[in-house]
Design a protein around this motif. Structure first.
Motif, PDB file in Angstrom:
ATOM      1  N   ARG A  74       0.848  -1.201   0.000  1.00 56.83           N
ATOM      2  CA  ARG A  74       0.000   0.000   0.000  1.00 56.83           C
ATOM      3  C   ARG A  74       0.880   1.247   0.000  1.00 56.83           C
ATOM      4  O   ARG A  74       0.627   2.196  -0.730  1.00 56.83           O
ATOM      5  N   CYS A 123     -11.069  -6.049  -3.647  1.00 57.88           N
ATOM      6  CA  CYS A 123     -10.644  -4.889  -2.833  1.00 57.88           C
ATOM      7  C   CYS A 123     -10.836  -5.063  -1.329  1.00 57.88           C
ATOM      8  O   CYS A 123     -10.281  -4.312  -0.552  1.00 57.88           O
ATOM      9  N   TYR A 124     -11.670  -6.023  -0.904  1.00 55.83           N
ATOM     10  CA  TYR A 124     -11.942  -6.266   0.522  1.00 55.83           C
ATOM     11  C   TYR A 124     -12.254  -4.955   1.261  1.00 55.83           C
ATOM     12  O   TYR A 124     -13.224  -4.299   0.937  1.00 55.83           O
ATOM     13  N   THR A 125     -11.430  -4.551   2.252  1.00 55.96           N
ATOM     14  CA  THR A 125     -11.751  -3.346   3.043  1.00 55.96           C
ATOM     15  C   THR A 125     -11.485  -2.052   2.270  1.00 55.96           C
ATOM     16  O   THR A 125     -11.662  -0.963   2.810  1.00 55.96           O
ATOM     17  N   ALA A 137      -8.561  -1.043   1.227  1.00 58.74           N
ATOM     18  CA  ALA A 137      -7.355  -0.395   1.742  1.00 58.74           C
ATOM     19  C   ALA A 137      -6.466   0.134   0.601  1.00 58.74           C
ATOM     20  O   ALA A 137      -5.958   1.262   0.682  1.00 58.74           O
ATOM     21  N   PHE A 138      -6.297  -0.661  -0.459  1.00 60.70           N
ATOM     22  CA  PHE A 138      -5.531  -0.159  -1.613  1.00 60.70           C
ATOM     23  C   PHE A 138      -6.263   1.034  -2.249  1.00 60.70           C
ATOM     24  O   PHE A 138      -5.637   2.016  -2.646  1.00 60.70           O
ATOM     25  N   ASP A 163     -15.413  -5.998  -5.307  1.00 64.12           N
ATOM     26  CA  ASP A 163     -15.373  -7.205  -4.476  1.00 64.12           C
ATOM     27  C   ASP A 163     -16.683  -7.962  -4.648  1.00 64.12           C
ATOM     28  O   ASP A 163     -17.728  -7.368  -4.888  1.00 64.12           O
ATOM     29  N   ILE A 164     -16.593  -9.268  -4.525  1.00 65.35           N
ATOM     30  CA  ILE A 164     -17.769 -10.105  -4.796  1.00 65.35           C
ATOM     31  C   ILE A 164     -18.775 -10.090  -3.642  1.00 65.35           C
ATOM     32  O   ILE A 164     -19.958 -10.335  -3.835  1.00 65.35           O
ATOM     33  N   LEU A 165     -18.319  -9.781  -2.443  1.00 63.50           N
ATOM     34  CA  LEU A 165     -19.220  -9.827  -1.283  1.00 63.50           C
ATOM     35  C   LEU A 165     -19.829  -8.451  -1.005  1.00 63.50           C
ATOM     36  O   LEU A 165     -19.095  -7.489  -0.786  1.00 63.50           O
ATOM     37  N   THR A 218     -18.688  -6.775   2.185  1.00 71.81           N
ATOM     38  CA  THR A 218     -17.296  -6.343   2.094  1.00 71.81           C
ATOM     39  C   THR A 218     -17.208  -5.041   1.297  1.00 71.81           C
ATOM     40  O   THR A 218     -16.514  -4.102   1.695  1.00 71.81           O
ATOM     41  N   ALA A 253     -19.118  -7.100  -7.504  1.00 69.93           N
ATOM     42  CA  ALA A 253     -19.093  -7.862  -8.762  1.00 69.93           C
ATOM     43  C   ALA A 253     -18.050  -8.967  -8.670  1.00 69.93           C
ATOM     44  O   ALA A 253     -17.178  -8.940  -7.796  1.00 69.93           O
ATOM     45  N   ASN A 254     -18.172  -9.915  -9.600  1.00 68.70           N
ATOM     46  CA  ASN A 254     -17.149 -10.945  -9.729  1.00 68.70           C
ATOM     47  C   ASN A 254     -15.992 -10.362 -10.556  1.00 68.70           C
ATOM     48  O   ASN A 254     -16.190  -9.945 -11.694  1.00 68.70           O
ATOM     49  N   PHE A 260     -13.534 -11.650 -12.060  1.00 67.63           N
ATOM     50  CA  PHE A 260     -13.233 -12.353 -13.322  1.00 67.63           C
ATOM     51  C   PHE A 260     -14.179 -11.870 -14.420  1.00 67.63           C
ATOM     52  O   PHE A 260     -13.760 -11.566 -15.534  1.00 67.63           O
ATOM     53  N   PRO A 263      -6.023 -11.637  -5.540  1.00 66.22           N
ATOM     54  CA  PRO A 263      -7.088 -12.630  -5.327  1.00 66.22           C
ATOM     55  C   PRO A 263      -6.888 -13.414  -4.033  1.00 66.22           C
ATOM     56  O   PRO A 263      -5.777 -13.423  -3.501  1.00 66.22           O
TER      57      PRO A 263
HETATM   58  N1  SAH Z   1      -6.649  -6.508  -1.491  1.00 63.81           N
HETATM   59  C1  SAH Z   1      -7.287  -6.712  -0.225  1.00 63.81           C
HETATM   60  C2  SAH Z   1      -7.343  -8.157   0.205  1.00 63.81           C
HETATM   61  C3  SAH Z   1      -7.973  -9.098  -0.775  1.00 63.81           C
HETATM   62  S1  SAH Z   1      -8.634 -10.508  -0.026  1.00 63.81           S
HETATM   63  C4  SAH Z   1      -6.586  -5.848   0.825  1.00 63.81           C
HETATM   64  O1  SAH Z   1      -5.452  -5.410   0.630  1.00 63.81           O
HETATM   65  O2  SAH Z   1      -7.172  -5.643   1.879  1.00 63.81           O
HETATM   66  C5  SAH Z   1      -9.562 -11.183  -1.307  1.00 63.81           C
HETATM   67  C6  SAH Z   1     -10.914 -10.527  -1.543  1.00 63.81           C
HETATM   68  O3  SAH Z   1     -11.418 -11.056  -2.744  1.00 63.81           O
HETATM   69  C7  SAH Z   1     -11.984 -10.796  -0.518  1.00 63.81           C
HETATM   70  O4  SAH Z   1     -12.508  -9.586  -0.060  1.00 63.81           O
HETATM   71  C8  SAH Z   1     -13.075 -11.593  -1.235  1.00 63.81           C
HETATM   72  O5  SAH Z   1     -14.386 -11.247  -0.849  1.00 63.81           O
HETATM   73  C9  SAH Z   1     -12.822 -11.178  -2.661  1.00 63.81           C
HETATM   74  N2  SAH Z   1     -13.215 -12.123  -3.711  1.00 63.81           N
HETATM   75  C10 SAH Z   1     -13.112 -13.461  -3.747  1.00 63.81           C
HETATM   76  N3  SAH Z   1     -13.486 -13.942  -4.941  1.00 63.81           N
HETATM   77  C11 SAH Z   1     -13.807 -12.879  -5.698  1.00 63.81           C
HETATM   78  C12 SAH Z   1     -14.251 -12.703  -7.057  1.00 63.81           C
HETATM   79  N4  SAH Z   1     -14.418 -13.746  -7.859  1.00 63.81           N
HETATM   80  N5  SAH Z   1     -14.468 -11.454  -7.497  1.00 63.81           N
HETATM   81  C13 SAH Z   1     -14.288 -10.375  -6.689  1.00 63.81           C
HETATM   82  N6  SAH Z   1     -13.891 -10.484  -5.413  1.00 63.81           N
HETATM   83  C14 SAH Z   1     -13.638 -11.706  -4.923  1.00 63.81           C
END
Ligand code: SAH
Length: 399
Positions: A219, A237-239, A241-242, A257-259, A262, A282-283, A285, A303
């Motif tokens: 970061r 992107c999760y939280t 942070a980047f 992020d897929i969730l 999140t 979104a996914n 991929f 990932p």
């Molecule tokens: N870059 C983040 C950490 C990534 S952890 C950081 O620095 O904090 C991986 C993340 O990928 C998780 O939040 C998870 O929910 C997400 N994830 C998993 N499969 C995914 C997909 N197919 N598309 C988008 N996000 C996905």
């Protein structure tokens, strides 16, 4: 120091003797003894007990934890024949803390103990502003809890300690996943600081122990390298942070992020810092497959581990190939790609090869501008290759 760190030492219950020649790697700081390296066990120790570790000639190599059902019969805890008590764990913790520099990293979130790499096999401790999250991977560390827990409380002045032992590796040790409070009350969300940014960390329910502390150096590097008005796509992107770091540098940021929960957390983190940026659920991929060609200055690919086990290696390679293959056309000429592997199963060489194959398939030249690994609070012990898990390539698209 209170009495708790002078608790009775855990007893030694027998001895594990190695086959001839097998003591060499143990003497060279490698901590694991595999089943087939053992010539005999005396004293009938139960799994989770402490044992003496001996060379074939009967010399003492140290004190180890023992597990007869694990692939790793013994894990070295101490090279010296000392009592395994609170004083021992306090020494280990203080040695580990001496290697760390939270002030220099400008953060109150760091890994205080990184298992084998810090001489405490099977125990991970993360600090989030005095709230601790621990991960226990072995039965022995589970049984030693009454010995090390008070040490964490005292030395780290813990307000709370929460267990997040859900890692896949526990299964191999015949341990069930376990989460819950070990001490005090952990808030659902703990606010931490890193390099002037604030982040909300879900210690009890987030990924890993709540935050990707191990991406701190990356970061920082991103913050130094991104230029105002550049377009940054932060996939996985999760939280956020980047995303937050890039946005603070003046970039236009999209996190994916897929969730949904999140993605929501990432939005809250941007807002908390008064930063602009869009976060989509979104996914990644699928997102890349339909991404606009030549749109991005930066694409960040971080990932999840995908392959925790050897047999999943091919799916991990395939996933990384696909991500790089689809990211390349979405980059501007001269654009940059950060691609990370947080799985031990995909080393730096494989990561480079996979990216190279994807680039070849696109007819695209890639320059490696930087290579980075996990930060020093996740020590990479050279004599213990298994301790290197996070590898990142900083690539530049040339033509
Ligand atoms: N870059 C983040 C950490 C990534 S952890 C950081 O620095 O904090 C991986 C993340 O990928 C998780 O939040 C998870 O929910 C997400 N994830 C998993 N499969 C995914 C997909 N197919 N598309 C988008 N996000 C996905």
């Amino acid at each position: 120091m209170s009495n708790s760190t002078h608790s009775d030492p855990a007893l030694i219950h027998g001895a594990v003797r190695l086959k001839p020649g097998r003591e060499k790697k143990i003497r060279s700081f490698y901590p694991w003894v595999q089943r087939e390296e053992v010539s005999g066990v005396t004293g009938d120790p139960t799994s989770g007990a402490l044992v003496k570790l001996e060379s074939a000639a009967g010399e003492l190599l140290g004190i180890a934890t023992y597990d007869k059902s694990s692939r790793f019969t013994a894990r070295l805890l101490s090279r010296d024949d000392v009592p395994i008590d609170g004083v021992f764990f306090e020494r280990k913790l203080r040695e580990a803390l001496a290697l760390r520099d939270p002030e220099g990293w400008r953060t109150n979130a760091f890994r205080a103990l990184f298992a084998e790499a810090d001489g405490v096999p099977g125990l991970i401790v993360d600090c989030y502003a005095n709230h601790l999250a621990v991960q226990i991977r072995t039965l022995a560390m589970e049984l030693l809890k009454p010995v090390w827990l008070p040490v964490l409380q005292e030395v780290l002045q813990a307000e709370s300690i929460y267990e997040r032992s859900e890692m896949a590796g526990r299964k191999e040790e015949s341990l069930e996943p376990k989460t819950g409070p070990l001490w005090g009350e952990t808030p659902d969300i703990v606010e931490i600081e890193e390099a002037g940014l604030r982040f909300l960390v879900p210690i009890k329910g987030g990924l890993k122990t709540g935050f990707y502390i191990d991406q701190r150096d990356n970061r920082r590097k991103l913050g130094e390298r991104v230029r105002p008005n550049q377009k940054v796509l932060d996939l996985f992107c999760y939280t956020g942070a980047f995303s937050a770091v890039a946005s603070r540098a003046g970039a236009q940021v999209l996190g994916v992020d897929i969730l949904p929960e999140t993605a929501d957390l990432a939005r809250r983190n941007l807002k908390l810092n008064g930063l602009e940026g869009t976060i989509e659920t979104a996914n990644a991929f699928e997102y890349l497959e339909s991404a606009e060609p030549g749109a991005w200055d930066w694409i960040l690919l971080d990932p999840p581990a995908i392959a925790k086990a050897r047999d999943k290696r091919d799916s991990l390679k395939w996933a990384v190939w696909k991500l790089v293959f689809n990211a390349l056309p979405a980059l501007k000429p001269g654009g940059r790609l950060l691609v990370c592997s947080c799985s031990y199963q995909m080393g730096l060489t494989e990561l480079g090869e996979t990216a190279r194959l994807a680039a070849n398939d696109r007819g695209c030249k890639l320059i490696v501008e930087d290579v980075s690994v996990q930060p020093p609070d996740h020590p990479y012990l050279l004599q213990f290759p298994e301790s290197l898990y996070l590898k990142c390539l900083w690539l530049r698209k040339c033509g």
